[in-house]
Design a protein around this motif. Structure first.
Motif, PDB file in Angstrom:
ATOM      1  N   TYR A  93      69.833  32.139 -57.533  1.00  0.00           N
ATOM      2  CA  TYR A  93      68.763  31.208 -57.892  1.00  0.00           C
ATOM      3  C   TYR A  93      68.519  30.265 -56.711  1.00  0.00           C
ATOM      4  O   TYR A  93      69.448  29.632 -56.216  1.00  0.00           O
ATOM      5  CB  TYR A  93      69.210  30.457 -59.147  1.00  0.00           C
ATOM      6  CG  TYR A  93      68.383  29.316 -59.627  1.00  0.00           C
ATOM      7  CD1 TYR A  93      67.034  29.466 -59.937  1.00  0.00           C
ATOM      8  CD2 TYR A  93      68.975  28.064 -59.841  1.00  0.00           C
ATOM      9  CE1 TYR A  93      66.298  28.389 -60.422  1.00  0.00           C
ATOM     10  CE2 TYR A  93      68.246  26.990 -60.334  1.00  0.00           C
ATOM     11  CZ  TYR A  93      66.900  27.160 -60.620  1.00  0.00           C
ATOM     12  OH  TYR A  93      66.178  26.095 -61.104  1.00  0.00           O
TER      13      TYR A  93
ATOM     14  N   GLU B 145      75.524  35.893 -60.606  1.00  0.00           N
ATOM     15  CA  GLU B 145      74.285  35.783 -61.378  1.00  0.00           C
ATOM     16  C   GLU B 145      73.971  37.168 -61.919  1.00  0.00           C
ATOM     17  O   GLU B 145      73.934  38.131 -61.151  1.00  0.00           O
ATOM     18  CB  GLU B 145      73.162  35.283 -60.461  1.00  0.00           C
ATOM     19  CG  GLU B 145      72.003  34.654 -61.184  1.00  0.00           C
ATOM     20  CD  GLU B 145      71.066  33.931 -60.220  1.00  0.00           C
ATOM     21  OE1 GLU B 145      69.902  34.350 -60.121  1.00  0.00           O
ATOM     22  OE2 GLU B 145      71.507  32.963 -59.560  1.00  0.00           O
TER      23      GLU B 145
ATOM     24  N   SER C  84      67.918  36.342 -60.426  1.00  0.00           N
ATOM     25  CA  SER C  84      66.764  35.907 -61.207  1.00  0.00           C
ATOM     26  C   SER C  84      65.420  36.316 -60.625  1.00  0.00           C
ATOM     27  O   SER C  84      64.390  36.117 -61.273  1.00  0.00           O
ATOM     28  CB  SER C  84      66.805  34.383 -61.381  1.00  0.00           C
ATOM     29  OG  SER C  84      66.717  33.728 -60.140  1.00  0.00           O
TER      30      SER C  84
ATOM     31  N   ASP D 268      75.959  32.402 -63.722  1.00  0.00           N
ATOM     32  CA  ASP D 268      74.701  31.963 -64.316  1.00  0.00           C
ATOM     33  C   ASP D 268      74.317  33.052 -65.316  1.00  0.00           C
ATOM     34  O   ASP D 268      73.856  34.122 -64.946  1.00  0.00           O
ATOM     35  CB  ASP D 268      73.633  31.789 -63.237  1.00  0.00           C
ATOM     36  CG  ASP D 268      72.315  31.264 -63.792  1.00  0.00           C
ATOM     37  OD1 ASP D 268      72.077  31.412 -65.001  1.00  0.00           O
ATOM     38  OD2 ASP D 268      71.514  30.724 -63.004  1.00  0.00           O
TER      39      ASP D 268
ATOM     40  N   THR E 142      72.084  32.831 -67.766  1.00  0.00           N
ATOM     41  CA  THR E 142      70.855  32.435 -68.438  1.00  0.00           C
ATOM     42  C   THR E 142      70.040  33.636 -68.899  1.00  0.00           C
ATOM     43  O   THR E 142      69.433  33.611 -69.968  1.00  0.00           O
ATOM     44  CB  THR E 142      70.017  31.546 -67.500  1.00  0.00           C
ATOM     45  OG1 THR E 142      70.804  30.412 -67.106  1.00  0.00           O
ATOM     46  CG2 THR E 142      68.756  31.067 -68.180  1.00  0.00           C
ATOM     47  N   TRP E 143      69.998  34.699 -68.101  1.00  0.00           N
ATOM     48  CA  TRP E 143      69.166  35.867 -68.431  1.00  0.00           C
ATOM     49  C   TRP E 143      69.548  36.449 -69.785  1.00  0.00           C
ATOM     50  O   TRP E 143      68.688  36.853 -70.550  1.00  0.00           O
ATOM     51  CB  TRP E 143      69.298  36.909 -67.321  1.00  0.00           C
ATOM     52  CG  TRP E 143      68.361  38.073 -67.389  1.00  0.00           C
ATOM     53  CD1 TRP E 143      67.041  38.090 -67.026  1.00  0.00           C
ATOM     54  CD2 TRP E 143      68.672  39.416 -67.795  1.00  0.00           C
ATOM     55  NE1 TRP E 143      66.515  39.343 -67.183  1.00  0.00           N
ATOM     56  CE2 TRP E 143      67.499  40.185 -67.652  1.00  0.00           C
ATOM     57  CE3 TRP E 143      69.839  40.037 -68.251  1.00  0.00           C
ATOM     58  CZ2 TRP E 143      67.442  41.545 -67.954  1.00  0.00           C
ATOM     59  CZ3 TRP E 143      69.793  41.395 -68.553  1.00  0.00           C
ATOM     60  CH2 TRP E 143      68.604  42.128 -68.409  1.00  0.00           C
TER      61      TRP E 143
ATOM     62  N   LYS F 258      65.577  27.720 -71.102  1.00  0.00           N
ATOM     63  CA  LYS F 258      64.982  29.034 -71.343  1.00  0.00           C
ATOM     64  C   LYS F 258      65.050  29.412 -72.821  1.00  0.00           C
ATOM     65  O   LYS F 258      64.401  28.788 -73.646  1.00  0.00           O
ATOM     66  CB  LYS F 258      65.680  30.071 -70.455  1.00  0.00           C
ATOM     67  CG  LYS F 258      65.796  29.667 -68.979  1.00  0.00           C
ATOM     68  CD  LYS F 258      64.454  29.436 -68.324  1.00  0.00           C
ATOM     69  CE  LYS F 258      64.528  29.363 -66.803  1.00  0.00           C
ATOM     70  NZ  LYS F 258      65.237  28.211 -66.253  1.00  0.00           N
TER      71      LYS F 258
ATOM     72  N   LEU G 133      62.538  39.125 -68.741  1.00  0.00           N
ATOM     73  CA  LEU G 133      62.234  38.822 -67.343  1.00  0.00           C
ATOM     74  C   LEU G 133      62.536  40.029 -66.472  1.00  0.00           C
ATOM     75  O   LEU G 133      63.628  40.585 -66.528  1.00  0.00           O
ATOM     76  CB  LEU G 133      63.088  37.642 -66.885  1.00  0.00           C
ATOM     77  CG  LEU G 133      62.721  37.016 -65.542  1.00  0.00           C
ATOM     78  CD1 LEU G 133      61.508  36.117 -65.698  1.00  0.00           C
ATOM     79  CD2 LEU G 133      63.899  36.213 -64.987  1.00  0.00           C
TER      80      LEU G 133
ATOM     81  N   SER H 181      60.009  28.913 -64.477  1.00  0.00           N
ATOM     82  CA  SER H 181      60.791  28.967 -65.700  1.00  0.00           C
ATOM     83  C   SER H 181      60.350  30.169 -66.528  1.00  0.00           C
ATOM     84  O   SER H 181      59.495  30.953 -66.114  1.00  0.00           O
ATOM     85  CB  SER H 181      60.703  27.673 -66.512  1.00  0.00           C
ATOM     86  OG  SER H 181      61.759  27.610 -67.458  1.00  0.00           O
TER      87      SER H 181
ATOM     88  N   ARG I  11      57.118  38.615 -60.153  1.00  0.00           N
ATOM     89  CA  ARG I  11      58.003  38.537 -61.316  1.00  0.00           C
ATOM     90  C   ARG I  11      57.199  38.243 -62.583  1.00  0.00           C
ATOM     91  O   ARG I  11      56.336  37.371 -62.602  1.00  0.00           O
ATOM     92  CB  ARG I  11      59.059  37.446 -61.123  1.00  0.00           C
ATOM     93  CG  ARG I  11      60.152  37.464 -62.182  1.00  0.00           C
ATOM     94  CD  ARG I  11      61.183  36.384 -61.952  1.00  0.00           C
ATOM     95  NE  ARG I  11      60.674  35.058 -62.308  1.00  0.00           N
ATOM     96  CZ  ARG I  11      61.408  33.947 -62.276  1.00  0.00           C
ATOM     97  NH1 ARG I  11      62.683  34.008 -61.893  1.00  0.00           N
ATOM     98  NH2 ARG I  11      60.881  32.787 -62.606  1.00  0.00           N
TER      99      ARG I  11
ATOM    100  N   ASN J 149      57.460  37.231 -66.696  1.00  0.00           N
ATOM    101  CA  ASN J 149      58.167  36.825 -67.904  1.00  0.00           C
ATOM    102  C   ASN J 149      57.303  37.259 -69.080  1.00  0.00           C
ATOM    103  O   ASN J 149      56.148  36.835 -69.211  1.00  0.00           O
ATOM    104  CB  ASN J 149      58.366  35.308 -67.960  1.00  0.00           C
ATOM    105  CG  ASN J 149      58.806  34.862 -69.346  1.00  0.00           C
ATOM    106  OD1 ASN J 149      59.850  35.250 -69.838  1.00  0.00           O
ATOM    107  ND2 ASN J 149      57.977  34.061 -70.014  1.00  0.00           N
TER     108      ASN J 149
END
Length: 387
Positions: free
Chosen positions: A110, A153, A157, A182, A184-185, A207, A308, A337, A365, A367
């Motif tokens: 990130y 990660e 990301s 990380d 988060t995904w 998120k 994502l 984000s 990318r 989302n």
């Protein structure tokens, strides 16, 4: 006590709400000052213990409840909230690193974490080195006697490579280093990071936990009490706190998180599969697809995927053309984000973000939000035509 004057009565009411109220929502307890029953209770308080309250910055029943639920989702024991995902990363670094130490970060990290690492190296005497995210067990060759922390990660990301977390953890622990991820995904739903050997899980609650594109918050979760104590001391010294209204909004969103995550996942896979067939796209970077770097690791360690993913445009398209593609999207909005109901699309100059990026096509990318996938496909198709 004598009858109170009106101004005093406004502040010091005699009314006490009766016990026995029950409801599904967690109550919002605002506080800077926390009250003690007596001086002995005040002197006996310990701000590091979660079974008592000392000051609003250290938590109220609202934030304690959110921390407990997040730890349970991740399979951890301890959780600390931070004002953002980046604040959570910063807390980990400053808790575990000092001048003369070394930290390893994946080359696809990130970008604000990369910038933080560079800042630590420039101004604090901490070396920050970057490794191939697919290095796996080979990371053992990079670990130095002063390496204290290895960031991971899963996936990266932007470029979406999937690292071999168990192999990295095994090498790190054999050499006395800690591993932070990380996560988060996966939102803690699709990857059980602690079971793979990770020491610290970081989440950007901004998120999927929020889901509304309206909250900034982060979390650091651990299983080890001594490690949590180190993090907690840094949390206090940095003065990190979150608003209880924000904590409540995350709590309100948690019951639907798994269903939303699965809907994002299903829609993203459908759209990614369609994009793989388009002549404008040279590759789709989605860990659930066999040609994405680290797919076999995703298949082994994950139970799902997020909304994502990225694509690489055929290199016959210039940056001007791909920018035009993004500008012509109507349902997809341009913005950083992710994890909310609205779909987003962002182009990246990936060559400038990586030390060893191979390839010339423009990376974009996506989302995928909660709109109907067919409408999103139609939007992409008309933007291709406008490109």
């Amino acid at each position: 006590m004598a009858k109170k004057q009106l101004q005093t009565a406004i502040i010091h009411s005699d009314y006490q709400a009766p016990d026995g109220f029950g409801a599904f929502p967690v109550a919002i307890h605002h506080a800077s000052t926390v009250l003690f029953k007596n001086v002995a209770a005040m002197r006996a308080r310990n701000w590091q213990e979660k079974n008592s309250y000392t000051y609003g910055l250290h938590g109220t029943p609202t934030s304690f409840t959110l921390e407990a639920r997040l730890a349970e989702i991740e399979g951890g024991q301890h959780c600390l909230l931070a004002p953002s995902g980046l604040a959570a990363i910063t807390m980990v670094d400053l808790a575990l690193l000092k001048s003369g130490d070394d930290v390893l970060l994946p080359d696809n990290v990130y970008n604000p974490n990369r910038d933080l690492g560079n800042w630590l190296a420039r101004d604090f005497g901490i070396t920050a080195r970057y490794y191939d995210p697919l290095v796996g067990a080979g990371i053992a060759d990079l670990i130095q006697p002063n390496t204290r922390l290895i960031w991971t990660e899963a996936p990266g990301s932007v470029s979406m490579e999937m690292p071999d977390i168990p192999a990295i953890c095994q090498a790190a622990h054999a050499n006395g280093a800690l591993v932070a991820i990380d996560n988060t995904w996966s939102a803690g739903l699709a990857l059980r990071a602690f079971d793979l050997g990770v020491d610290i899980v970081m989440q950007a609650l901004t998120k999927y936990q929020s889901g509304g594109s309206d909250i900034l918050m982060g979390a650091v979760i651990t299983r080890d009490a001594a490690l949590n104590q180190r993090l907690q001391a840094t949390h206090m010294r940095l003065g990190f706190g979150v608003g209880m209204d924000d904590a409540y909004l995350v709590l309100r969103s948690l019951p639907t998180m798994k269903m939303r995550f699965e809907a994002h996942d299903a829609a993203a896979r459908k759209i990614a599969a369609w994009l793989k067939l388009r002549p404008e796209i040279s590759s789709v970077l989605h860990p659930a697809f066999p040609d994405c770097p680290g797919h076999d690791i995703w298949k082994r360690d994950f139970t799902g995927a997020a909304g994502l993913f990225s694509v690489i445009f055929d290199d016959r398209y210039s940056e001007e053309q791909t920018d035009r593609f993004v500008d012509n999207l109507q349902l997809f909005k341009i913005g950083y984000s992710w994890g909310g109901a609205n779909s987003l699309c962002v182009p990246y100059r990936i060559q400038s973000m990586r030390n060893n990026w191979q390839g010339n096509g423009i990376l974009v990318r996506f989302n995928i939000g909660l709109e109907d996938p067919q409408d999103l496909i139609a939007d992409i198709e008309q933007a291709f035509a406008a490109m």
